[in-house]
Design an enzyme around this catalytic site. Structure first.
Site, mmCIF file in Angstrom:
data_model
loop_
_atom_site.group_PDB
_atom_site.id
_atom_site.type_symbol
_atom_site.label_atom_id
_atom_site.label_comp_id
_atom_site.label_asym_id
_atom_site.label_seq_id
_atom_site.Cartn_x
_atom_site.Cartn_y
_atom_site.Cartn_z
ATOM 1 N N ASP A 10 0.876 -1.150 0.000
ATOM 2 C CA ASP A 10 0.000 0.000 0.000
ATOM 3 C C ASP A 10 0.930 1.220 0.000
ATOM 4 O O ASP A 10 2.140 1.094 0.208
ATOM 5 C CB ASP A 10 -0.883 -0.043 1.259
ATOM 6 C CG ASP A 10 -1.662 1.233 1.475
ATOM 7 O OD1 ASP A 10 -2.276 1.719 0.515
ATOM 8 O OD2 ASP A 10 -1.647 1.751 2.612
ATOM 9 N N ASP A 12 -0.185 5.083 1.057
ATOM 10 C CA ASP A 12 -0.463 6.031 2.136
ATOM 11 C C ASP A 12 -0.381 5.354 3.505
ATOM 12 O O ASP A 12 -0.965 4.287 3.721
ATOM 13 C CB ASP A 12 -1.859 6.630 1.970
ATOM 14 C CG ASP A 12 -1.974 7.527 0.756
ATOM 15 O OD1 ASP A 12 -0.946 8.052 0.308
ATOM 16 O OD2 ASP A 12 -3.100 7.704 0.245
#
Length: 279
Positions: A10, A12
């Site tokens: 991922d 963020d």
């Protein structure tokens, strides 16, 4: 040595230590308007609207780039990504941010070439110099149909299934998935025996995984900060590589609990030597 390992990140609050959308809006003074509009417009669509608002206020792409270059990212996470790439892992990103934000930040830190694939919301600069952001999945035409808590514009589980299908045509690959948010729960459930999921401790995906930990097929190895991110990721790469090389003969040596506090100092030194980190 680690060519049979696929690491999926991922972005963020995993690679960077904030939410890139919030970071840009906060730094450019647009948070209040965003919060006013959020109850009426889906997040992804609202980000496109906010880029139009900023453009109308005279904010240029160069201003957005300058903000993105200041995005907080831990030095050990940068090093971990470079090390994993140097060891031969195939690195990919699956993120609900957008292409422009992600690539700008990666380029600034010399990380763009480390990744073979970036799956995220598409974005481009139009002829007026305005950043446009669109959904990864066009939910205005049809829902993606996932029953897990995925946002309407992106089910990461569907992306993982596509990646897994493409990997099935090759020699057996081991997946390590790292994430923090609710949207990272669905892809974590898609992982199989022999895979690993690295949820960020005390973040939403970790809370969800803890509730059904016994049902997870992948081994769960949590992390909290940049130091733990680097140590755990490189530990797993070493462990998987050694197990493949020795056909399980030394598996027991590396079969330590994924919680960092249970890994003895001697094991850390052994792992470090086995990895031969390119510092």
């Amino acid at each position: 040595m680690a060519s049979g390992i696929v690491v999926i990140f991922d972005f963020d609050k995993t690679i960077i230590d904030c939410d890139s959308d919030n970071w840009v809006l906060d730094e450019l003074g647009a948070t209040e308007l965003f919060n006013q509009l959020l109850p009426t417009i889906p997040w992804n669509s609202l980000m496109d609207r906010m880029m139009t608002e900023l453009h109308s206020q005279g904010i240029k792409i160069e201003d957005i780039v300058a903000v993105l270059k200041r995005t907080p990212i831990h030095a050990r996470i940068i090093q971990a990504i470079k090390s994993a790439h140097a060891l031969g892992c195939d690195l990919k990103i699956v993120s609900d941010a957008n292409v422009f934000f992600i690539e700008t930040i990666l380029d600034h830190h010399g990380l763009r070439e480390c990744f073979s694939e970036i799956n995220t919301n598409p974005s481009f600069i139009d002829e007026e110099g305005r950043l446009r952001i669109f959904p990864h999945h066009d939910f205005t035409k049809s829902p993606h149909g996932c029953h897990h808590p995925c946002p309407p514009n992106m089910c990461k589980g569907i992306v993982i299934e596509r990646i897994q299908a493409s990997l099935s045509m090759e020699k057996k690959k081991t997946i390590i998935y790292l994430g923090d948010g609710i949207g990272d729960f669905c892809p974590s459930l898609k992982l199989g025996d022999g895979d690993y999921v690295m949820p960020r401790k005390n973040f939403p995906v970790w809370d969800l995984i803890c509730k059904i930990r016994g049902l997870m097929k992948a081994e769960v190895c949590e992390w909290s900060n940049g130091e733990e991110f680097e140590y755990m990721l490189l530990h797993l790469i070493s462990r998987i590589s050694m197990n493949k090389i020795n056909s399980g003969n030394t598996a027991q040596l590396y079969s330590v609990d994924c919680k960092l506090q249970t890994v003895p100092g001697a094991a850390r030194e052994t792992i470090s030597q086995a990895i031969s980190l390119p510092y």
